[in-house]
Design a protein around this motif. Structure first.
Motif, PDB file in Angstrom:
ATOM      1  N   LEU A  20       0.828  -1.184   0.000  1.00 13.42           N
ATOM      2  CA  LEU A  20       0.000   0.000   0.000  1.00 13.42           C
ATOM      3  C   LEU A  20       0.875   1.252   0.000  1.00 13.42           C
ATOM      4  CD1 LEU A  20      -2.687  -0.935   2.687  1.00 13.42           C
ATOM      5  CD2 LEU A  20      -2.678  -1.461   0.232  1.00 13.42           C
ATOM      6  N   SER A  21       0.391   2.296  -0.647  1.00 12.63           N
ATOM      7  CA  SER A  21       1.078   3.573  -0.686  1.00 12.63           C
ATOM      8  C   SER A  21       0.170   4.664  -0.157  1.00 12.63           C
ATOM      9  CB  SER A  21       1.502   3.927  -2.115  1.00 12.63           C
ATOM     10  OG  SER A  21       2.417   2.985  -2.633  1.00 12.63           O
ATOM     11  N   CYS A  22       0.749   5.597   0.561  1.00 11.40           N
ATOM     12  CA  CYS A  22       0.060   6.792   1.040  1.00 11.40           C
ATOM     13  C   CYS A  22       0.862   7.989   0.578  1.00 11.40           C
ATOM     14  CB  CYS A  22      -0.069   6.771   2.561  1.00 11.40           C
ATOM     15  SG  CYS A  22      -0.725   8.300   3.274  1.00 11.40           S
ATOM     16  N   ALA A  23       0.307   8.742  -0.346  1.00 12.78           N
ATOM     17  CA  ALA A  23       0.976   9.907  -0.904  1.00 12.78           C
ATOM     18  C   ALA A  23       0.348  11.171  -0.340  1.00 12.78           C
ATOM     19  CB  ALA A  23       0.881   9.902  -2.421  1.00 12.78           C
ATOM     20  N   ALA A  24       1.179  12.052   0.190  1.00 11.84           N
ATOM     21  CA  ALA A  24       0.718  13.297   0.785  1.00 11.84           C
ATOM     22  C   ALA A  24       1.062  14.463  -0.121  1.00 11.84           C
ATOM     23  CB  ALA A  24       1.342  13.507   2.159  1.00 11.84           C
ATOM     24  N   SER A  25       0.201  15.447  -0.150  1.00 19.32           N
ATOM     25  CA  SER A  25       0.441  16.658  -0.914  1.00 19.32           C
ATOM     26  C   SER A  25      -0.071  17.863  -0.141  1.00 19.32           C
ATOM     27  CB  SER A  25      -0.225  16.590  -2.291  1.00 19.32           C
ATOM     28  OG  SER A  25      -1.633  16.490  -2.164  1.00 19.32           O
ATOM     29  N   GLY A  26       0.478  19.014  -0.458  1.00 21.37           N
ATOM     30  CA  GLY A  26       0.022  20.263   0.127  1.00 21.37           C
ATOM     31  C   GLY A  26       0.716  20.663   1.417  1.00 21.37           C
ATOM     32  N   PHE A  27       1.536  19.779   1.963  1.00 24.16           N
ATOM     33  CA  PHE A  27       2.176  20.028   3.251  1.00 24.16           C
ATOM     34  C   PHE A  27       3.483  19.282   3.338  1.00 24.16           C
ATOM     35  CE2 PHE A  27       0.542  21.689   7.439  1.00 24.16           C
ATOM     36  CZ  PHE A  27      -0.260  22.683   6.899  1.00 24.16           C
ATOM     37  N   SER A  28       4.439  19.863   4.023  1.00 22.24           N
ATOM     38  CA  SER A  28       5.630  19.133   4.412  1.00 22.24           C
ATOM     39  C   SER A  28       5.303  18.229   5.595  1.00 22.24           C
ATOM     40  CB  SER A  28       6.754  20.093   4.788  1.00 22.24           C
ATOM     41  OG  SER A  28       7.826  19.403   5.391  1.00 22.24           O
ATOM     42  N   LEU A  29       5.841  17.020   5.577  1.00 25.35           N
ATOM     43  CA  LEU A  29       5.580  16.049   6.632  1.00 25.35           C
ATOM     44  C   LEU A  29       6.706  15.953   7.650  1.00 25.35           C
ATOM     45  CD1 LEU A  29       4.050  13.147   4.505  1.00 25.35           C
ATOM     46  CD2 LEU A  29       2.860  14.977   5.722  1.00 25.35           C
ATOM     47  N   ASP A  30       7.571  16.924   7.702  1.00 25.19           N
ATOM     48  CA  ASP A  30       8.777  16.830   8.521  1.00 25.19           C
ATOM     49  C   ASP A  30       8.489  16.501   9.974  1.00 25.19           C
ATOM     50  OD1 ASP A  30      10.837  19.413   6.906  1.00 25.19           O
ATOM     51  OD2 ASP A  30      10.191  17.424   6.257  1.00 25.19           O
ATOM     52  N   TYR A  31       7.422  17.041  10.521  1.00 23.70           N
ATOM     53  CA  TYR A  31       7.120  16.870  11.934  1.00 23.70           C
ATOM     54  C   TYR A  31       5.852  16.055  12.159  1.00 23.70           C
ATOM     55  CZ  TYR A  31      10.682  20.448  12.245  1.00 23.70           C
ATOM     56  OH  TYR A  31      11.857  21.154  12.130  1.00 23.70           O
ATOM     57  N   TYR A  32       5.501  15.243  11.199  1.00 28.16           N
ATOM     58  CA  TYR A  32       4.321  14.384  11.279  1.00 28.16           C
ATOM     59  C   TYR A  32       4.701  12.945  11.575  1.00 28.16           C
ATOM     60  CZ  TYR A  32       1.066  17.809   9.256  1.00 28.16           C
ATOM     61  OH  TYR A  32       0.262  18.897   9.021  1.00 28.16           O
ATOM     62  N   SER A  33       3.744  12.230  12.139  1.00 28.60           N
ATOM     63  CA  SER A  33       3.728  10.782  12.036  1.00 28.60           C
ATOM     64  C   SER A  33       2.608  10.370  11.098  1.00 28.60           C
ATOM     65  CB  SER A  33       3.534  10.120  13.402  1.00 28.60           C
ATOM     66  OG  SER A  33       4.763  10.072  14.110  1.00 28.60           O
ATOM     67  N   ILE A  34       2.855   9.318  10.334  1.00 30.47           N
ATOM     68  CA  ILE A  34       1.885   8.769   9.405  1.00 30.47           C
ATOM     69  C   ILE A  34       1.525   7.365   9.868  1.00 30.47           C
ATOM     70  CG2 ILE A  34       1.378   8.192   7.006  1.00 30.47           C
ATOM     71  CD1 ILE A  34       1.857  11.161   7.465  1.00 30.47           C
ATOM     72  N   GLY A  35       0.251   7.051   9.822  1.00 31.17           N
ATOM     73  CA  GLY A  35      -0.197   5.742  10.271  1.00 31.17           C
ATOM     74  C   GLY A  35      -1.102   5.066   9.269  1.00 31.17           C
ATOM     75  N   TRP A  36      -1.071   3.736   9.321  1.00 38.70           N
ATOM     76  CA  TRP A  36      -2.027   2.908   8.603  1.00 38.70           C
ATOM     77  C   TRP A  36      -3.016   2.334   9.603  1.00 38.70           C
ATOM     78  CZ3 TRP A  36      -2.676   2.859   3.526  1.00 38.70           C
ATOM     79  CH2 TRP A  36      -1.609   3.260   2.711  1.00 38.70           C
ATOM     80  N   PHE A  37      -4.282   2.551   9.343  1.00 33.51           N
ATOM     81  CA  PHE A  37      -5.377   2.042  10.148  1.00 33.51           C
ATOM     82  C   PHE A  37      -6.255   1.171   9.275  1.00 33.51           C
ATOM     83  CE2 PHE A  37      -3.740   5.742  12.129  1.00 33.51           C
ATOM     84  CZ  PHE A  37      -3.977   5.629  13.486  1.00 33.51           C
TER      85      PHE A  37
END
Length: 127
Positions: A20-37
């Protein structure tokens, strides 16, 4: 505004693999966590695996540990979930989510967090 788009779901046989792929746009993710639910019919949404975009630390639910691997490509603002040795009980809609200033484990286990969500992608494991 942050947008998350999941892809890669489909129908696979037990024991098979899906990425699976999760592609983000519109924001820098430098200080994020990304999760799969994931959410199966009649079940509550549960955290499967999460990753800190800043340091790469990860969390896995016990049910997927040793079978799934989460990874990140910061340059592409993309997070992947490699799903191996799939079981019928893995069947669910898989959602990508993002939260800022949250470490990997809390991202996956604290359900009251404010998160941005993708639209979900269906994974069906069946013979």
């Amino acid at each position: 505004q942050l947008q998350l788009v999941e892809s890669g779901g489909g129908l696979v046989q037990p024991g098979g693999s899906v990425r699976l792929s999760c592609a983000a746009s519109g924001f820098s993710l430098d200080y994020y966590s990304i999760g799969w639910f994931r959410q199966a019919p009649g079940k509550e949404r549960e955290g499967v695996s999460c990753i800190s975009m800043s340091d790469g630390s990860t969390y896995y639910a016990d049910s997927v540990k040793g079978r799934f691997t989460i990874s990140r490509d910061n340059a592409k603002n993309t997070v992947y979930l490699q799903m191996n040795s799939l079981k019928p009980e893995d069947t669910a809609v898989y959602y990508c989510a993002a939260s800022e200033w949250v470490a990997a484990r809390p991202m996956c286990v604290i359900m009251s967090l404010d998160r941005d969500w993708g639209q979900g992608t269906q994974v069906t494991v069946s013979s």
